[in-house]
Design a protein around this motif. Structure first.
Motif, PDB file in Angstrom:
ATOM      1  N   ASP A 149       1.032 -13.725   1.851  1.00 25.52           N
ATOM      2  CA  ASP A 149       2.292 -14.450   1.992  1.00 25.52           C
ATOM      3  C   ASP A 149       3.131 -14.404   0.721  1.00 25.52           C
ATOM      4  O   ASP A 149       4.353 -14.547   0.767  1.00 25.52           O
ATOM      5  CB  ASP A 149       2.028 -15.912   2.367  1.00 25.52           C
ATOM      6  CG  ASP A 149       1.529 -16.061   3.792  1.00 25.52           C
ATOM      7  OD1 ASP A 149       1.765 -15.133   4.592  1.00 25.52           O
ATOM      8  OD2 ASP A 149       0.913 -17.091   4.095  1.00 25.52           O
ATOM      9  N   LYS A 150       2.466 -14.227  -0.423  1.00 19.00           N
ATOM     10  CA  LYS A 150       3.195 -14.232  -1.692  1.00 19.00           C
ATOM     11  C   LYS A 150       3.406 -12.836  -2.263  1.00 19.00           C
ATOM     12  O   LYS A 150       3.788 -12.681  -3.412  1.00 19.00           O
ATOM     13  CB  LYS A 150       2.469 -15.123  -2.702  1.00 19.00           C
ATOM     14  CG  LYS A 150       2.500 -16.594  -2.322  1.00 19.00           C
ATOM     15  CD  LYS A 150       1.941 -17.472  -3.425  1.00 19.00           C
ATOM     16  CE  LYS A 150       2.055 -18.942  -3.072  1.00 19.00           C
ATOM     17  NZ  LYS A 150       1.534 -19.812  -4.167  1.00 19.00           N
TER      18      LYS A 150
ATOM     19  N   THR B  92       7.132  -5.636   9.791  1.00 17.87           N
ATOM     20  CA  THR B  92       5.934  -5.823   8.977  1.00 17.87           C
ATOM     21  C   THR B  92       5.696  -7.311   8.773  1.00 17.87           C
ATOM     22  O   THR B  92       6.481  -8.148   9.202  1.00 17.87           O
ATOM     23  CB  THR B  92       6.074  -5.148   7.595  1.00 17.87           C
ATOM     24  OG1 THR B  92       7.105  -5.822   6.846  1.00 17.87           O
ATOM     25  CG2 THR B  92       6.441  -3.680   7.737  1.00 17.87           C
ATOM     26  N   SER B  93       4.605  -7.636   8.110  1.00 25.66           N
ATOM     27  CA  SER B  93       4.280  -9.036   7.869  1.00 25.66           C
ATOM     28  C   SER B  93       4.703  -9.497   6.490  1.00 25.66           C
ATOM     29  O   SER B  93       4.305 -10.570   6.046  1.00 25.66           O
ATOM     30  CB  SER B  93       2.770  -9.257   8.056  1.00 25.66           C
ATOM     31  OG  SER B  93       2.031  -8.327   7.300  1.00 25.66           O
TER      32      SER B  93
ATOM     33  N   GLY C  24       9.014 -17.174  -4.607  1.00 22.50           N
ATOM     34  CA  GLY C  24       7.601 -17.521  -4.679  1.00 22.50           C
ATOM     35  C   GLY C  24       6.643 -16.355  -4.728  1.00 22.50           C
ATOM     36  O   GLY C  24       5.433 -16.533  -4.514  1.00 22.50           O
ATOM     37  N   ALA C  25       7.128 -15.157  -5.016  1.00 19.65           N
ATOM     38  CA  ALA C  25       6.247 -13.992  -5.067  1.00 19.65           C
ATOM     39  C   ALA C  25       5.249 -14.101  -6.207  1.00 19.65           C
ATOM     40  O   ALA C  25       5.600 -14.502  -7.316  1.00 19.65           O
ATOM     41  CB  ALA C  25       7.068 -12.716  -5.215  1.00 19.65           C
ATOM     42  N   SER C  26       3.997 -13.745  -5.924  1.00 20.91           N
ATOM     43  CA  SER C  26       2.977 -13.689  -6.968  1.00 20.91           C
ATOM     44  C   SER C  26       2.595 -12.245  -7.290  1.00 20.91           C
ATOM     45  O   SER C  26       1.814 -11.986  -8.200  1.00 20.91           O
ATOM     46  CB  SER C  26       1.723 -14.459  -6.533  1.00 20.91           C
ATOM     47  OG  SER C  26       1.169 -13.889  -5.353  1.00 20.91           O
ATOM     48  N   ARG C  27       3.133 -11.298  -6.530  1.00 18.06           N
ATOM     49  CA  ARG C  27       2.950  -9.869  -6.795  1.00 18.06           C
ATOM     50  C   ARG C  27       4.150  -9.138  -6.215  1.00 18.06           C
ATOM     51  O   ARG C  27       4.615  -9.458  -5.116  1.00 18.06           O
ATOM     52  CB  ARG C  27       1.657  -9.347  -6.164  1.00 18.06           C
ATOM     53  CG  ARG C  27       1.447  -7.842  -6.366  1.00 18.06           C
ATOM     54  CD  ARG C  27       0.082  -7.369  -5.911  1.00 18.06           C
ATOM     55  NE  ARG C  27      -0.120  -7.529  -4.481  1.00 18.06           N
ATOM     56  CZ  ARG C  27      -1.182  -7.044  -3.812  1.00 18.06           C
ATOM     57  NH1 ARG C  27      -2.127  -6.411  -4.478  1.00 18.06           N
ATOM     58  NH2 ARG C  27      -1.286  -7.229  -2.507  1.00 18.06           N
ATOM     59  N   VAL C  28       4.672  -8.178  -6.958  1.00 20.08           N
ATOM     60  CA  VAL C  28       5.848  -7.434  -6.516  1.00 20.08           C
ATOM     61  C   VAL C  28       5.474  -5.966  -6.334  1.00 20.08           C
ATOM     62  O   VAL C  28       4.913  -5.337  -7.231  1.00 20.08           O
ATOM     63  CB  VAL C  28       7.011  -7.562  -7.519  1.00 20.08           C
ATOM     64  CG1 VAL C  28       8.190  -6.690  -7.086  1.00 20.08           C
ATOM     65  CG2 VAL C  28       7.449  -9.024  -7.645  1.00 20.08           C
ATOM     66  N   ILE C  29       5.785  -5.432  -5.172  1.00 20.41           N
ATOM     67  CA  ILE C  29       5.508  -4.037  -4.836  1.00 20.41           C
ATOM     68  C   ILE C  29       6.839  -3.297  -4.788  1.00 20.41           C
ATOM     69  O   ILE C  29       7.676  -3.560  -3.915  1.00 20.41           O
ATOM     70  CB  ILE C  29       4.781  -3.929  -3.485  1.00 20.41           C
ATOM     71  CG1 ILE C  29       3.477  -4.720  -3.530  1.00 20.41           C
ATOM     72  CG2 ILE C  29       4.530  -2.470  -3.117  1.00 20.41           C
ATOM     73  CD1 ILE C  29       2.924  -5.051  -2.164  1.00 20.41           C
ATOM     74  N   VAL C  30       7.047  -2.392  -5.719  1.00 14.79           N
ATOM     75  CA  VAL C  30       8.284  -1.619  -5.787  1.00 14.79           C
ATOM     76  C   VAL C  30       8.063  -0.317  -5.024  1.00 14.79           C
ATOM     77  O   VAL C  30       7.232   0.505  -5.417  1.00 14.79           O
ATOM     78  CB  VAL C  30       8.688  -1.336  -7.244  1.00 14.79           C
ATOM     79  CG1 VAL C  30       9.982  -0.525  -7.287  1.00 14.79           C
ATOM     80  CG2 VAL C  30       8.844  -2.647  -8.017  1.00 14.79           C
TER      81      VAL C  30
END
Length: 211
Positions: free
Chosen positions: A68-69, A99-100, A127-133
């Motif tokens: 979720d984050k 997507t989810s 509230g992101a705890s990880r960012v996927i570029v």
């Protein structure tokens, strides 16, 4: 903080006469796919995609499931033509719907806003705890190897507690064949007068026969 990459692993083929379980066979296919991808795109970047299709390059590891984050920043090159930039917004909406991922933001590498830094910050605010570029590019060229990682690193400096990674570009994928074939068929039907211009060509008059 630096992008995280997962190097490809050697694969030892199983003798054809040896009986293996269906689960083991799926894992073997998965590793073969990873090796093939590694030949064309270098080290493989970690992906976080939930419920991948059987046989896809990202199948088989539940610990890489989306959370979720987790946030995704989809990056294209950027254009001085606003209509081109707006197409990325439409793609982001489609990606979010299919997507989810709860947090998905568009970004342009240059020439337009939002920038990667803008999108990264917006993900953290949500509230992101990880960012996927994820580069919205076809080939692993200089923009993927140098420019986007550098811009992502710069964006992360203001959020040092947030890990991030830069995935591989779109590259070679069997679905790309279907997309191109579909586009060709549509344009041929338009030239024949059967249908209107597609949303990409609409109003440009570019899709026509030249002689």
């Amino acid at each position: 903080m630096h992008p995280v990459s997962v190097p490809s692993q050697p694969f030892t083929a199983t003798p054809a006469k040896q009986v293996v379980s269906s689960n083991a066979l799926r894992k073997a296919i998965h590793f073969v796919n990873l090796r093939r991808a590694g030949k064309s795109s270098g080290n493989l970047a970690m992906n976080s995609i939930s419920k991948p299709a059987p046989g896809s390059e990202t199948s088989g590891r539940e610990d890489f499931a989306v959370g979720d984050k987790d946030a995704v920043v989809i990056v294209d090159h950027g254009s001085r033509r606003q209509e081109s930039n707006l197409l990325l917004n439409d793609f982001v909406e489609m990606f979010r719907a299919k997507t989810s991922y709860r947090i998905v933001e568009p970004a342009h590498m240059e020439l337009a806003e939002p920038t990667i830094k803008d999108a990264f910050g917006k993900c953290v605010q949500q509230g992101a705890s990880r960012v996927i570029v994820s580069p919205y590019f076809l080939s692993p060229g200089r923009h993927w190897k140098q420019d986007i990682p550098a811009l992502a690193a710069e964006a992360s400096r203001e959020h040092s507690n947030i890990p991030y990674l830069v995935t591989a570009p779109l590259g070679l994928h069997e679905l790309m064949v279907d997309i191109m074939n579909d586009r060709i068929k549509y344009c041929l039907r338009h030239v024949a007068g059967d249908i209107d211009e597609c949303t990409v060509c609409a109003g440009t008059g570019k899709c026509r026969l030249y002689s």
